[in-house]
Structures are given as structure tokens and as C-alpha cells.
Design a protein around this motif. Structure first.
Motif, PDB file in Angstrom:
ATOM      1  N   VAL B 329      21.033  26.885   8.861  1.00 20.36           N
ATOM      2  CA  VAL B 329      19.511  27.606   8.410  1.00 20.36           C
ATOM      3  C   VAL B 329      19.081  26.601   7.291  1.00 20.36           C
ATOM      4  O   VAL B 329      19.444  26.971   6.139  1.00 20.36           O
ATOM      5  N   SER B 330      18.198  25.736   7.606  1.00 19.17           N
ATOM      6  CA  SER B 330      17.581  25.009   6.573  1.00 19.17           C
ATOM      7  C   SER B 330      16.395  24.292   6.844  1.00 19.17           C
ATOM      8  O   SER B 330      16.226  24.306   8.254  1.00 19.17           O
ATOM      9  N   GLU B 331      15.487  23.874   5.901  1.00 16.51           N
ATOM     10  CA  GLU B 331      14.233  23.057   6.303  1.00 16.51           C
ATOM     11  C   GLU B 331      14.636  21.909   7.224  1.00 16.51           C
ATOM     12  O   GLU B 331      13.923  21.714   8.011  1.00 16.51           O
ATOM     13  N   GLU B 332      15.836  21.163   6.672  1.00 19.56           N
ATOM     14  CA  GLU B 332      15.985  19.819   7.523  1.00 19.56           C
ATOM     15  C   GLU B 332      16.393  20.005   8.953  1.00 19.56           C
ATOM     16  O   GLU B 332      15.643  19.443   9.583  1.00 19.56           O
ATOM     17  N   VAL B 333      17.164  21.034   8.995  1.00 18.45           N
ATOM     18  CA  VAL B 333      17.430  21.196  10.543  1.00 18.45           C
ATOM     19  C   VAL B 333      16.503  21.798  11.328  1.00 18.45           C
ATOM     20  O   VAL B 333      15.967  21.276  12.671  1.00 18.45           O
ATOM     21  N   GLY B 360      24.509  40.581   9.300  1.00 20.88           N
ATOM     22  CA  GLY B 360      25.544  39.760   8.609  1.00 20.88           C
ATOM     23  C   GLY B 360      24.766  38.133   8.270  1.00 20.88           C
ATOM     24  O   GLY B 360      23.568  38.037   8.683  1.00 20.88           O
ATOM     25  N   GLY B 361      25.616  37.387   7.562  1.00 16.13           N
ATOM     26  CA  GLY B 361      25.263  36.015   7.435  1.00 16.13           C
ATOM     27  C   GLY B 361      24.354  35.613   6.090  1.00 16.13           C
ATOM     28  O   GLY B 361      24.083  34.454   5.963  1.00 16.13           O
ATOM     29  N   GLY B 362      23.778  36.557   5.281  1.00 14.59           N
ATOM     30  CA  GLY B 362      23.045  36.373   4.192  1.00 14.59           C
ATOM     31  C   GLY B 362      23.901  35.648   3.062  1.00 14.59           C
ATOM     32  O   GLY B 362      25.130  35.981   2.936  1.00 14.59           O
ATOM     33  N   THR B 363      23.169  35.053   2.274  1.00 16.04           N
ATOM     34  CA  THR B 363      23.828  34.516   1.099  1.00 16.04           C
ATOM     35  C   THR B 363      22.778  34.682  -0.171  1.00 16.04           C
ATOM     36  O   THR B 363      21.628  35.049   0.246  1.00 16.04           O
ATOM     37  N   THR B 364      23.193  34.548  -1.282  1.00 12.90           N
ATOM     38  CA  THR B 364      22.142  34.587  -2.538  1.00 12.90           C
ATOM     39  C   THR B 364      21.060  33.798  -2.234  1.00 12.90           C
ATOM     40  O   THR B 364      19.975  33.970  -2.545  1.00 12.90           O
ATOM     41  N   GLU B 365      21.270  32.673  -1.900  1.00 12.68           N
ATOM     42  CA  GLU B 365      20.196  31.322  -1.861  1.00 12.68           C
ATOM     43  C   GLU B 365      19.486  31.684  -0.527  1.00 12.68           C
ATOM     44  O   GLU B 365      18.373  31.554  -0.648  1.00 12.68           O
ATOM     45  N   PRO B 367      18.921  34.952   1.676  1.00 12.99           N
ATOM     46  CA  PRO B 367      19.428  36.212   2.199  1.00 12.99           C
ATOM     47  C   PRO B 367      18.862  36.518   3.434  1.00 12.99           C
ATOM     48  O   PRO B 367      18.143  35.720   4.125  1.00 12.99           O
ATOM     49  N   ILE B 368      19.659  37.587   3.959  1.00 10.12           N
ATOM     50  CA  ILE B 368      18.953  38.124   5.370  1.00 10.12           C
ATOM     51  C   ILE B 368      17.494  38.025   5.430  1.00 10.12           C
ATOM     52  O   ILE B 368      16.846  38.706   4.582  1.00 10.12           O
ATOM     53  N   GLY B 369      16.885  37.574   6.475  1.00  2.65           N
ATOM     54  CA  GLY B 369      15.436  37.594   6.644  1.00  2.65           C
ATOM     55  C   GLY B 369      14.791  36.097   6.252  1.00  2.65           C
ATOM     56  O   GLY B 369      13.751  35.903   6.346  1.00  2.65           O
ATOM     57  N   THR B 370      15.873  35.180   5.958  1.00  2.00           N
ATOM     58  CA  THR B 370      15.342  33.789   5.781  1.00  2.00           C
ATOM     59  C   THR B 370      15.111  33.094   6.802  1.00  2.00           C
ATOM     60  O   THR B 370      16.187  32.969   7.615  1.00  2.00           O
ATOM     61  N   VAL B 371      14.078  32.647   7.240  1.00  2.00           N
ATOM     62  CA  VAL B 371      13.863  31.872   8.468  1.00  2.00           C
ATOM     63  C   VAL B 371      12.911  30.596   8.241  1.00  2.00           C
ATOM     64  O   VAL B 371      12.120  30.608   7.332  1.00  2.00           O
ATOM     65  N   PHE B 372      13.381  29.297   8.611  1.00  2.00           N
ATOM     66  CA  PHE B 372      12.678  28.115   8.493  1.00  2.00           C
ATOM     67  C   PHE B 372      12.018  27.656  10.014  1.00  2.00           C
ATOM     68  O   PHE B 372      12.545  28.081  10.870  1.00  2.00           O
ATOM     69  N   ILE B 373      10.719  27.798  10.009  1.00  2.00           N
ATOM     70  CA  ILE B 373       9.787  27.399  11.210  1.00  2.00           C
ATOM     71  C   ILE B 373       9.298  26.093  11.000  1.00  2.00           C
ATOM     72  O   ILE B 373       8.503  25.580  10.034  1.00  2.00           O
ATOM     73  N   ASN B 387      10.358  34.820   4.202  1.00  2.00           N
ATOM     74  CA  ASN B 387      11.482  35.840   3.819  1.00  2.00           C
ATOM     75  C   ASN B 387      10.955  37.038   4.448  1.00  2.00           C
ATOM     76  O   ASN B 387       9.965  37.622   3.955  1.00  2.00           O
ATOM     77  N   TYR B 388      11.643  37.378   5.559  1.00  2.00           N
ATOM     78  CA  TYR B 388      11.738  38.764   5.909  1.00  2.00           C
ATOM     79  C   TYR B 388      12.404  39.805   5.408  1.00  2.00           C
ATOM     80  O   TYR B 388      12.734  39.583   4.138  1.00  2.00           O
ATOM     81  N   GLY B 389      12.561  40.852   6.188  1.00  2.00           N
ATOM     82  CA  GLY B 389      13.441  41.865   5.738  1.00  2.00           C
ATOM     83  C   GLY B 389      14.942  41.861   6.136  1.00  2.00           C
ATOM     84  O   GLY B 389      15.367  40.841   6.348  1.00  2.00           O
ATOM     85  N   ASP B 390      15.301  43.103   6.263  1.00  2.00           N
ATOM     86  CA  ASP B 390      16.762  43.300   6.644  1.00  2.00           C
ATOM     87  C   ASP B 390      16.902  43.804   7.999  1.00  2.00           C
ATOM     88  O   ASP B 390      18.109  43.646   8.722  1.00  2.00           O
ATOM     89  N   ASN B 391      15.864  43.992   8.684  1.00  2.00           N
ATOM     90  CA  ASN B 391      15.936  44.450  10.227  1.00  2.00           C
ATOM     91  C   ASN B 391      16.005  43.395  11.191  1.00  2.00           C
ATOM     92  O   ASN B 391      15.095  42.805  11.259  1.00  2.00           O
ATOM     93  N   ARG B 392      16.964  43.416  12.015  1.00  2.00           N
ATOM     94  CA  ARG B 392      17.266  42.060  12.802  1.00  2.00           C
ATOM     95  C   ARG B 392      16.011  42.023  13.779  1.00  2.00           C
ATOM     96  O   ARG B 392      15.604  40.865  13.964  1.00  2.00           O
ATOM     97  N   LEU B 393      15.752  43.148  14.539  1.00  2.00           N
ATOM     98  CA  LEU B 393      14.822  43.111  15.411  1.00  2.00           C
ATOM     99  C   LEU B 393      13.431  42.877  15.078  1.00  2.00           C
ATOM    100  O   LEU B 393      12.393  41.765  15.725  1.00  2.00           O
ATOM    101  N   LEU B 394      13.015  43.548  13.816  1.00  2.00           N
ATOM    102  CA  LEU B 394      12.019  43.085  13.081  1.00  2.00           C
ATOM    103  C   LEU B 394      11.806  41.843  12.902  1.00  2.00           C
ATOM    104  O   LEU B 394      10.720  41.074  12.780  1.00  2.00           O
ATOM    105  N   ASN B 395      12.787  41.215  12.168  1.00  2.00           N
ATOM    106  CA  ASN B 395      13.059  39.860  11.872  1.00  2.00           C
ATOM    107  C   ASN B 395      12.500  38.980  12.790  1.00  2.00           C
ATOM    108  O   ASN B 395      11.905  37.972  12.794  1.00  2.00           O
TER     109      ASN B 395
END
Lengths: 418, 418
Positions: B329-333, B360-365, B367-373, B387-395
């Protein structure tokens, strides 16, 4: 306890928004033995809202209102509450603080319209909003309960789960009779066939109230029993469930609100199996369903949405000659897709789906709604042909459901023949 | 003409079924200038249904009832109609024939419960069912109209489109004032920001009734105007639309019920462009949306749902070293995914999506809801972080919407910066 759910918003009346909130509230109230008698929807017009409040107030013990609490001028539910209960608005400092904190987190400052959402009816207990700015309110009057919640689904849902349901459960205490429901989920069998196999229903499931609910996912059988206590109710439901499974068990994939995607995910996980998918006509829907569930990365490796013939040839190595000869929508191509994605991904199971979803592309031999679904494991590749209808989106849903059901049957050792 | 929509079924009250039928009927009636005043839902209990019929009959010109017409014992709407209008059931030979033909097509013979669906109230005009067995009924009494339709959505929808709407339109004739709505669809801008940019709304959009409707797809702005005739109403709406576009145009992706997937599909088709997708965290949702529309094979080539790291490495040739260094999960990838799928597929545009949907899977840097497009074309690859929220389906939904909006902006030459 009898309840009435009111949803407020012109957007629901004119069909721009589907009233999913009432369904959520209805299911949670039903679970805690509240009897949802009626649902209504009224527009954003204060006179209409007040008339509805008056009409339902006398007939019910609990009224749950959703919607109309937003910051903009078209939201009038709070004003209607103030008029109906003849009370005052007061600033709630905790809510004000919640709103400011929320904006700060997103790096923004609040405006007056946001801050004014912290004005709440003075007779209400405030329900804090974890996911938005509008607070909910909980009012007790004349032995009745009136709850007002925001219309944004996840904000409302959170308040129902964490405040409304526990609070009402506590009010209800214990009772001397209990009504309980169980829904058995079937797929791959038509409603009337199911009904006939379980007929006469009064003899097959004595003492139960039974309903059959068809949808694109299959037919749900809802059984309702009444008993002296929870244990006895569970016992009755278990017997009915066993009876149904004894007659039509191979079509039963789950219970309650379970989705087939969850059931299949759990089976894969429990058996330590992995899956990959090559889907053409379903266009990513099967993968989307599988990845709706947390933890799906444990068993789902990848999918290729092979829409163009080129993608089938290049990635899956389906021969161009074969496509020319039998067509991309064929038993042979579905089988090759399943076997190829399985082998490329190194998964235990491979799915291959190809079909004609419409509205165009049908032929006499392969009309719209023709779908071939193949499932491959280390032993074998099985291909099944399905004939759905003319509706593109329904065809996608049905094909996804059939494909997932083939995975379920394969894992459970249920014959894939009808 | 004032209308009331009644949906019948315990499954709606207890939240097992969402009342999408009322939304469909509401939108179609609104389009033909019928004023939908209220929607209600009652259970499968004949007393409750009769009470509701009585209550709404006096207050409305049109009543549309959905549900409760199935072949099984729990469906009682037809019985309620017979009691309410004090009429008789008679066999309709055409409907009986339709039912038999339908079963024959699927290679089955009819049973008595199916054949009995051809019993209809003698005072009703029958609405034939193209997609199922239960006929609809159209009753005129005391200058009012009462319509009963099956609850299965596609069966009901077909009857509304082809029978109910034309029939009511014909009854309505012409009128001396007209109310018309326009909904402007925005995405990528919060409700309160949008409201402030368009404030004071009375000055920006004079004479219009305006509502703001937020959802996971964005915020809809609904404008309602009243005019002497259709032409004048259209003229007013066009001016309001232009005003809105002048202020927040870059966030506007469409009008009415248009979905962003349709808008993007049309743009791709019109410009003769093709697209391919490498989606990880959205799990096939973007491809699924794109392929919901007929003709998508013209511009959609393929998608790889690259859930495992292995699939990113093997098919997209993302380097394992890069994933180790900066994370999947990164800009580069994201950037490599977009560029790789574009190059493999030979399409004009490539999309790459990777993120953490939760729970699951969030980190401080991150967090859950982080998406690179990432979006790649022949010139460039642009990556945006959301940066979205905590809800998987909404994300998943928000990420799909953001990705499609990036395609829209790229094609239209709108800056991808916020």
C-alpha cells in the motif's frame, strides 16, 4: 412493545434514496423482541412531519425517526420535535466539542451551520455521533420512547447498535413469552418447487409460521415460533431447521442474514483452501463479493476479469482457435479459464465464468442469459450451463450466486448435478 | 394527483428486505407529475392491510400497493383487495395461459397454486406479468385509482413502466402549472463546503427549492422549480444548473440518476478510449461497476484483481524489492500497477488501486482507510492519496468512486489536484 419507524426525506418519497435505514432499524428492533408494526415515510415538510408524529404517538410504545437532521436548510426534523414536545433547544457543550474535534481531525474549522448542530431539545438525552456531526436524541414521555437519528446510514447504525438497542433492551426486561425467527437460505431451487417439497407445510413444520421470500440470490424460508422462553424457542427452531435440511438440504447454504460469500469464505478458510477466479461476463462481481469480507486475503489470491478475448488468450492461454471454433461463451472456454487461472495462481480451486448478459449478443442456440460456469480442482474440471433471463444486472447477480454455490458444493462434497 | 405507496410484507418490517420497490414507484410517479405524499409498510396480516387501505383511500387519488401476491399461503394482498372492494375473484384465461406458457418455457408443468394465481378481482383490469406468474391489477373507483403489483422488483418494474405509467399519464392530461426537479451529482467535496460555496442559496439559486443529499458516492444537489409549462421549467433548471457548474463545476459528474460508471463509460466510448484496471483493495468493485453497463466491452479490456502480493509481482511485474521497501500500500506500488496493467493490456488508460480497507491492517502512518489510486496514460502516471474512514464496504465504494472520478477528470482535462 410496539414500534413505528418514520423515515423523513423528500428524497425517499421521490425514489432518489432507498429506505435502507428502516430495514436496519427494523431488524435490530425485531432481534430484541420489539414488534415493528409499521414503517412510514414523510417529506421534509414540518406540517406533514407533525401530523405523522401525532398519528403514530398514540398507537405505539416506541417511535424511531430517521433523517432530517443535517446542517442545511432543508432539514426540519429537529424543529418538528421541538414543536411536537413543546420544548426548547439548548446548546450541548459535549456535542459542540465533538463537532469541533471532528473537523480538526480532517484539518478543517467549523462553520456556524455545523456548530448549530449542537443545539438539542432540552428534554432529550443526547446520542453522540461517532461518524458525523448531527447528534441523535432519546426522549421519554408518558411511558413511551421517541428516538430521533440522523439519516446517514453508518452514523445512524452506530447509534442504534451502541445506544438505542442496549437502552431499549434494558427497559424491556424479561417477558413470559417469546417470539423468535429463523431464516433458512436456499439457492438453486424455485419458490414453488420448494413450497411443494415442504407441503403440507402445517404437517412438515407444525406450529410454525412460515414465509417464502424469493430474490435473485435464491429463496429464503422464514420460520417464526412462539415459546415460553428462549431455550424452548431455539429448540423448536432447531427441529424445524433439521426437518427442512432433511428434505431440501443440498439447496440450503446458510441461515439468517448470512451471505453466500461469507459462507464460502468460511469454508475456504476452515479447510485451508485458496481460490482464484477468471470471470468474463460477471465483470468482477464474484471477486467483489469475496473481498467484501475481512480476512479474504487468506483464501483469495487473484481474479482476472477477462472481458476481451485478447485477455483470455494472453493471460489464460485459451487458444484463439478454440474461441473461433466454439465461441468465447462455451463450455470449453469456461473450463479452460477455470483450469488456467488455477494453475497460474497456484490455488486449490479455480473458477471460470463466461456468458451473455444482455441486452445484446444473444443467439438462438445461446440466448441472452446463457452462462457457463466451470470449477477446477486438482482432480477435475466441472462445467455447468445456466439459463437466466433478460436482465443484465440480475444475470450478473445470479451467475455470481451460482458460481459461489458451486464452490460451496464442491467443498462440502455435494453433487454439482441438479 | 396525490399518491400513497403501500408495501406489504413482514420481511420489510423486520428488515430482511429493503423497500426498494417504493423508491422505484416513487421515482416513476414523480417523473409524471404525481405528488407522492407518503409511503407506508404493513405486515402480511389481513386486518392491518385493510386498516391501511381504509386510512389512505380517503386522502389520496392514487394508491399503489406492492407485494403479497405470491403463490404461497403467506401472501394475502389479493384477499384484502377482494374484501376492501367487496368484489369477487374470477379466473382470467389469458393469465392462466401466460402462467402455463411460462412454466413450459422452463420445461416444467404448473401446479394448482401456480394456476390459482390467474384468479383476479372481477372489477380489475389485469396487468400481465412478463417475468413471473402473479398478475397486477388496476382498479378505478370513485374517481380514484388503486393499483396492486407483485413484490418481485423486476416483475413490478416492468408493469409500472409499460402499464401503470402510460395509463396514469393519459388520465392526468395537461395541467396549468408544472413542478420539475433536477439533481446535480457531485463527488469529492463535503456537504458543508458545497453548501457554503453555494451560499446564500436564495441569492445563488433564486426561486428554487434546494436540498443537499450526501452518500458514499458524493453529495447530490436537488433543485425543484415550479413554472407554467415544461419549457419554462426546463429553462429555469438550466439556469440553476449553469450557476452551480460555474461555482463547483469540477466536482459535478452528472445529473439525475446517472451513475459515475455510466458517465465514465460514455466518455471513454465517445473519445474512443480503452481502459484496464489493476485493483487490489477494491477487490473487483471498479470492474464490476464498469461492466454493469451494456456496451462496456467496447472500452473495457480487462482487470486484474491483484489481491496477493504474488499476483502483483507475477502478472504486473511489480518488484518484490519495492513491495518490501515501501509496502504494497504505497504511492509507488499504485503507480507501477497502473502503468503495468496499461502496458500489458495495450489500453489508453490504466488504473491502479491499493489500500487498507479494514477492519485490520492499519498503521500510524497508513491508518485504515488509506488508499492510493494511480491513473496512467501515454504521457504520465498520477497517484493520489485518499483517507477514508473505518468501514470496509464504504471504503471500497468511496475508493471506486474516487478512481472513476479520476478517469473522468483525466479525460475532461480537469486538474487531478484538489
Amino acid at each position: 412493545m410496539n414500534a413505528h419507524i418514520i423515515a423523513i426525506g423528500d428524497e425517499i418519497l421521490i425514489g432518489q434514496t432507498i429506505n435502507s435505514n428502516a430495514a436496519f432499524v427494523g431488524s435490530r428492533l425485531t432481534e430484541i423482541q420489539v414488534n415493528v408494526k409499521k414503517i412510514s415515510v414523510v417529506g421534509d415538510e414540518i406540517g406533514e412531519i407533525l401530523a405523522e408524529f401525532s398519528e403514530v404517538w398514540s398507537k405505539n410504545d416506541l417511535i424511531v425517526v430517521t433523517g432530517g437532521l443535517g446542517p442545511t436548510h432543508d432539514d426540519v426534523t429537529r424543529e418538528a420535535i421541538v414543536k411536537f414536545f413543546n420544548c426548547q433547544l439548548v446548546r450541548n457543550e459535549q456535542v459542540l466539542n465533538d463537532i469541533k474535534e471532528r473537523f480538526k481531525r480532517f484539518g478543517r474549522s467549523t462553520s456556524k451551520i455545523n456548530e448549530d448542530q449542537s443545539l438539542v431539545p432540552d428534554i432529550a438525552t443526547v446520542i453522540r455521533n461517532q461518524f458525523g456531526t448531527a447528534p441523535g436524541t432519546f426522549i421519554e414521555r408518558d411511558g413511551k420512547i421517541f428516538v430521533s437519528l440522523p439519516g446517514v446510514p453508518y452514523e445512524m447504525e452506530n447509534m442504534v447498535e451502541n445506544f438505542v438497542v442496549p437502552k431499549i433492551k434494558q427497559k424491556l426486561g424479561t417477558s413470559d413469552s417469546i417470539t423468535k425467527m429463523l431464516t433458512i437460505l436456499t439457492t438453486g431451487i424455485p419458490e414453488s418447487t420448494l413450497f411443494e417439497k415442504l407441503s403440507p407445510i402445517e404437517d412438515v413444520l407444525p406450529g410454525a409460521k412460515v414465509a417464502f421470500l424469493p430474490s435473485a440470490q435464491g429463496v429464503r424460508i422464514r420460520i417464526t415460533v412462539t415459546a415460553y422462553n428462549e431455550e424452548q424457542a431455539n429448540d423448536k427452531l432447531l427441529k424445524h431447521e433439521q426437518k427442512i435440511r432433511g428434505i431440501v438440504g443440498r439447496y440450503v447454504y446458510g441461515k439468517g442474514n448470512e451471505e453466500l460469500g461469507v459462507v464460502v469464505g468460511r469454508l475456504l478458510k476452515d479447510r485451508g483452501l485458496t481460490i482464484s477466479i477468471a470471470e468474463s461476463c460477471t465483470g468482477g462481481l464474484i471477486s467483489n463479493i469475496i473481498t467484501n469480507y475481512a480476512g479474504s486475503s487468506l483464501y483469495f489470491d487473484r481474479a482476472l476479469v477477462a472481458y476481451s478475448n485478447a485477455s483470455k488468450v494472453e493471460i489464460l492461454d485459451v487458444s484463439e482457435d478454440l474461441i473461433q471454433r466454439v465461441g468465447a461463451v462455451s463450455e470449453e472456454v469456461a473450463g479452460e479459464m477455470a483450469a488456467a487461472i488455477r494453475s497460474i495462481s497456484g490455488t486449490d480451486i479455480g473458477l471460470g465464468v463466461t456468458g451473455i448478459m444482455g441486452p445484446g449478443g444473444g443467439t438462438t442456440e445461446k440466448p441472452i442469459g446463457t452462462v457457463f460456469i466451470a470449477i477446477a480442482d486438482s482432480n477435475n474440471t466441472v462445467v455447468k450451463r445456466f439459463n437466466y433471463g433478460d436482465n443484465r444486472l440480475l444475470n450478473k447477480e445470479r451467475a455470481a450466486q451460482s458460481a459461489l454455490d458451486m464452490v460451496r458444493k464442491l467443498i462440502l462434497g455435494i453433487s454439482l448435478e441438479n
